[in-house]
Design an enzyme around this catalytic site. Structure first.
Site, mmCIF file in Angstrom:
data_model
loop_
_atom_site.group_PDB
_atom_site.id
_atom_site.type_symbol
_atom_site.label_atom_id
_atom_site.label_comp_id
_atom_site.label_asym_id
_atom_site.label_seq_id
_atom_site.Cartn_x
_atom_site.Cartn_y
_atom_site.Cartn_z
ATOM 1 N N HIS A 25 -10.735 -41.576 21.642
ATOM 2 C CA HIS A 25 -11.435 -41.634 20.357
ATOM 3 C C HIS A 25 -12.909 -41.321 20.572
ATOM 4 C CE1 HIS A 25 -12.602 -43.012 16.373
ATOM 5 N NE2 HIS A 25 -13.584 -43.696 16.954
ATOM 6 N N VAL B 207 0.875 -1.174 0.000
ATOM 7 C CA VAL B 207 0.000 0.000 0.000
ATOM 8 C C VAL B 207 0.910 1.221 0.000
ATOM 9 C CG1 VAL B 207 -1.671 1.300 1.378
ATOM 10 C CG2 VAL B 207 -1.834 -1.197 1.237
HETATM 11 P P1 NAI Z 1 2.040 -9.740 12.218
HETATM 12 O O1 NAI Z 1 3.489 -9.546 12.318
HETATM 13 O O2 NAI Z 1 1.434 -11.028 12.626
HETATM 14 O O3 NAI Z 1 1.568 -9.516 10.711
HETATM 15 C C1 NAI Z 1 1.810 -8.329 10.022
HETATM 16 C C2 NAI Z 1 1.746 -8.626 8.541
HETATM 17 O O4 NAI Z 1 1.785 -7.406 7.846
HETATM 18 C C3 NAI Z 1 2.912 -9.474 8.036
HETATM 19 O O5 NAI Z 1 2.401 -10.530 7.257
HETATM 20 C C4 NAI Z 1 3.735 -8.496 7.213
HETATM 21 O O6 NAI Z 1 4.413 -9.108 6.156
HETATM 22 C C5 NAI Z 1 2.652 -7.552 6.725
HETATM 23 N N1 NAI Z 1 3.116 -6.217 6.374
HETATM 24 C C6 NAI Z 1 4.058 -5.454 6.993
HETATM 25 N N2 NAI Z 1 4.159 -4.251 6.390
HETATM 26 C C7 NAI Z 1 3.252 -4.253 5.389
HETATM 27 C C8 NAI Z 1 2.846 -3.303 4.413
HETATM 28 N N3 NAI Z 1 3.410 -2.101 4.366
HETATM 29 N N4 NAI Z 1 1.885 -3.648 3.535
HETATM 30 C C9 NAI Z 1 1.293 -4.879 3.585
HETATM 31 N N5 NAI Z 1 1.627 -5.808 4.479
HETATM 32 C C10 NAI Z 1 2.578 -5.495 5.377
HETATM 33 O O7 NAI Z 1 1.403 -8.507 13.006
HETATM 34 P P2 NAI Z 1 -0.080 -8.228 13.463
HETATM 35 O O8 NAI Z 1 -1.039 -9.086 12.732
HETATM 36 O O9 NAI Z 1 -0.230 -6.757 13.411
HETATM 37 O O10 NAI Z 1 -0.038 -8.693 14.981
HETATM 38 C C11 NAI Z 1 0.884 -8.091 15.894
HETATM 39 C C12 NAI Z 1 1.281 -9.034 16.966
HETATM 40 O O11 NAI Z 1 0.200 -9.329 17.822
HETATM 41 C C13 NAI Z 1 1.801 -10.323 16.406
HETATM 42 O O12 NAI Z 1 3.167 -10.392 16.671
HETATM 43 C C14 NAI Z 1 1.082 -11.399 17.120
HETATM 44 O O13 NAI Z 1 1.980 -12.252 17.763
HETATM 45 C C15 NAI Z 1 0.222 -10.695 18.166
HETATM 46 N N6 NAI Z 1 -1.119 -11.254 18.048
HETATM 47 C C16 NAI Z 1 -1.309 -12.551 18.393
HETATM 48 C C17 NAI Z 1 -2.532 -13.150 18.232
HETATM 49 C C18 NAI Z 1 -2.687 -14.567 18.572
HETATM 50 O O14 NAI Z 1 -1.819 -15.105 19.244
HETATM 51 N N7 NAI Z 1 -3.762 -15.215 18.159
HETATM 52 C C19 NAI Z 1 -3.677 -12.405 17.720
HETATM 53 C C20 NAI Z 1 -3.349 -11.058 17.351
HETATM 54 C C21 NAI Z 1 -2.124 -10.519 17.540
#
Ligand code: NAI
Ligand code: FAD
Length: 465
Positions: A444, A237
């Site tokens: 199971h 973007v």
């Molecule tokens: P994330 O690191 O999981 O994903 C961010 C994504 O954005 C990546 O795939 C990256 O390649 C992409 N990205 C980066 N810059 C970009 C750009 N300019 N344009 C398009 N794509 C781009 O980070 P997210 O989803 O924001 O989550 C943050 C943190 O919160 C994570 O590290 C996660 O561990 C934690 N989290 C954990 C959850 C869980 O355990 N279920 C749920 C939500 C968050």
């Protein structure tokens, strides 16, 4: 007699900080915890894990009723969305759990110091106009949303939002664009897709979910596409303009090329999170952060400054609540003169979509770099419980050392993968081989039998395939 007000002062009451404070108090240390928010529990309880799961759980029911999954089982229903009520049960869940931490603080005699803390020196912190001294200070200030230059978030208008805004949308957007195909983008994108939004995910890399096993990433993309999400991979973007209630995004191929535009009623920016260290006054104690903005620590969670330790999202490692909690327990144990253990090689990760996506240990790609491996995959389609429940998507993959058979990683896509992964983590913690899992009796019919079958497959002898 100590000259300090407290033995331990924890800064931040998220899963890292509140758990550290409670364990320190349990170990007989006089403990205070500073928190700037109105409620305890940090990102996780207030605007993270808990409210997102409340919306995921509720929207899953709606989706099952709306997309024919219930009809398939002989339940004909036409669901009607009451979004206000769905939000009310989210707010209720958050309220109950954050109050619960307040109760635990009182029960364990942890003093809550209200306000944002700033260091005066390594043993003195100012919170809400009060100077507090402590023998040991634990920084557990967590993380916040990484901004995307050119795309300005304004959660009050609900047009360009971050995860906090996306939890609270007052109506279902017709068209939602999610920037970032990571955990937040896929979880919250799923919520609004299930409730009726057309969702497009724009991801910079050529696959979703960086850090996960490549087979899992590819399978996840297939499943989300099948569910109706549009995926624009290898795309960046480059700008965003907002006019009234509409946003227009400019996109370009990640490798460069012709630009295109995309309109949306709501844009969710979810490109990662960054450690919270601004305003802490780290310069006053001479503590520097690394290139990623994290506070470096040793295995006892000690920073470069004597008497100051750190845990959770503000230190290196995965930004996960359970990792922060375990570090919170361990840091308190070190401070109390015990040995605090966190095995950073065995920290499960779960994406709470439908189906769930979970993994622990090494990916196949990382394991191969270390030496020879054996792998085995068992499809959920061949698991009797998943098949009976109309949940055919996904698989379990077990990765083991070729020579020792020791399990190096387990990855699953399955409706209850988040629950299944616990047994894999426990097995790995005890140094299990794939044979150990294969010869452990599994009830199971359960989804977990797929882990046993995948482990049997490592030895070349699955039964149900
Ligand atoms: P994330 O690191 O999981 O994903 C961010 C994504 O954005 C990546 O795939 C990256 O390649 C992409 N990205 C980066 N810059 C970009 C750009 N300019 N344009 C398009 N794509 C781009 O980070 P997210 O989803 O924001 O989550 C943050 C943190 O919160 C994570 O590290 C996660 O561990 C934690 N989290 C954990 C959850 C869980 O355990 N279920 C749920 C939500 C968050
Ligand atoms: P935080 O929870 O961020 O807590 C830090 C606290 O410190 C905050 O309350 C902040 O107000 C306070 N603070 C900061 N600076 C100061 C200061 N100077 N003085 C006083 N207080 C201060 N992880 C999972 O494992 N599972 C999930 O399902 C999951 N879902 C998530 C969903 C979303 C939408 C988001 C955003 C995150 C999610 N996470 C999930 C990640 C999880 O929330 C974090 O990993 C976890 O909260 C980190 O805990 P922490 O204690 O390090 O920091």
């Amino acid at each position: 007699m100590s000259n300090f007000d407290y033995d331990v002062l924890v800064i931040g009451a998220g899963p890292g900080g509140y758990v550290a404070a409670i364990r320190a108090a349990q170990l007989g240390l006089k403990t205070a915890c500073a928190e700037g928010r109105e409620t305890l529990g940090g990102t996780c309880l207030n605007v993270g894990c808990i409210p997102s799961k409340a919306m995921l759980h509720a929207s899953e029911y709606f989706d099952a009723a709306a997309n024919g999954a219930m009809a398939e089982m002989g339940i004909d229903v036409t669901p009607k969305l009451n979004l206000d009520k769905m939000h009310a049960q989210r707010i209720d869940a958050v309220g109950g759990l954050t109050k619960g931490i307040e109760f635990l603080f009182k029960k364990n005699k942890v003093d809550w110091k209200k306000g944002y803390a700033t260091f005066i020196d390594a043993h003195t912190v100012e919170v809400g106009g009060e100077k507090i001294t402590a023998k040991e200070v634990v920084i557990a200030t967590g993380s916040s949303v990484t901004p995307l230059p050119g795309v300005e978030v304004d959660n009050s208008k609900f047009v360009v939002v971050d995860s906090t805004g996306a939890l609270e949308l007052p109506k279902v957007p017709k068209k939602m664009v999610v920037i970032g195909g990571g955990v937040i983008g896929l979880e919250l994108g799923s919520v609004w897709r299930r409730l009726g939004a057309e969702v497009t995910v724009v991801e910079f890399l050529d696959q979703l979910l960086p850090g996960m096993d490549m087979d899992i990433r590819k399978e996840a993309a297939k499943i989300f596409k099948k569910q109706g999400m549009e995926l624009k991979l290898s795309t960046k973007v480059t700008g965003c303009t907002v006019k009234g209630k509409k946003a227009t995004l400019t996109l370009e191929p990640a490798a460069g090329g012709a630009a295109e535009t995309l309109e949306a009623d709501c844009v969710l920016v979810a490109i990662g999170r960054k450690p919270n260290t601004d305003g802490l006054g780290l310069d006053k104690i001479g503590l520097e952060v690394n290139q990623r903005g994290q506070i470096e620590i040793d295995h006892e969670f000690r920073t470069a400054v004597d008497g100051v330790r750190a845990v959770g999202d503000c230190v290196p490692g995965p930004m996960l609540a359970h990792k922060a909690e375990d570090e919170g327990i361990a840091v308190a144990e070190w401070i109390a003169g015990q040995t605090g253990i966190v095995n950073h090689d065995v920290i499960p990760g779960v994406v709470y979509t439908w189906p769930e996506i979970a993994g622990v240990g090494l990916t196949e790609e990382a394991a191969k770099e270390r030496g020879d491996i054996k792998t085995s995959k068992f499809p959920m389609m061949a698991n009797s419980r998943a098949k009976t429940n109309h949940e055919p998507d996904g698989f379990v993959k077990v990765i083991a050392d070729a020579e020792t058979d020791r399990v190096l990683g387990v990855w699953c896509i399955a409706s209850v993968a988040g629950t299944m992964i616990a047994q894999a983590a426990q097995a790995m913690e005890f140094g299990a081989t794939s044979e150990d899992i294969a010869y452990t009796c599994h009830a199971h019919p359960t989804h977990s039998e797929a882990i046993k079958e995948a482990a049997m497959g490592v030895l070349g002898k699955p039964i149900h395939m």
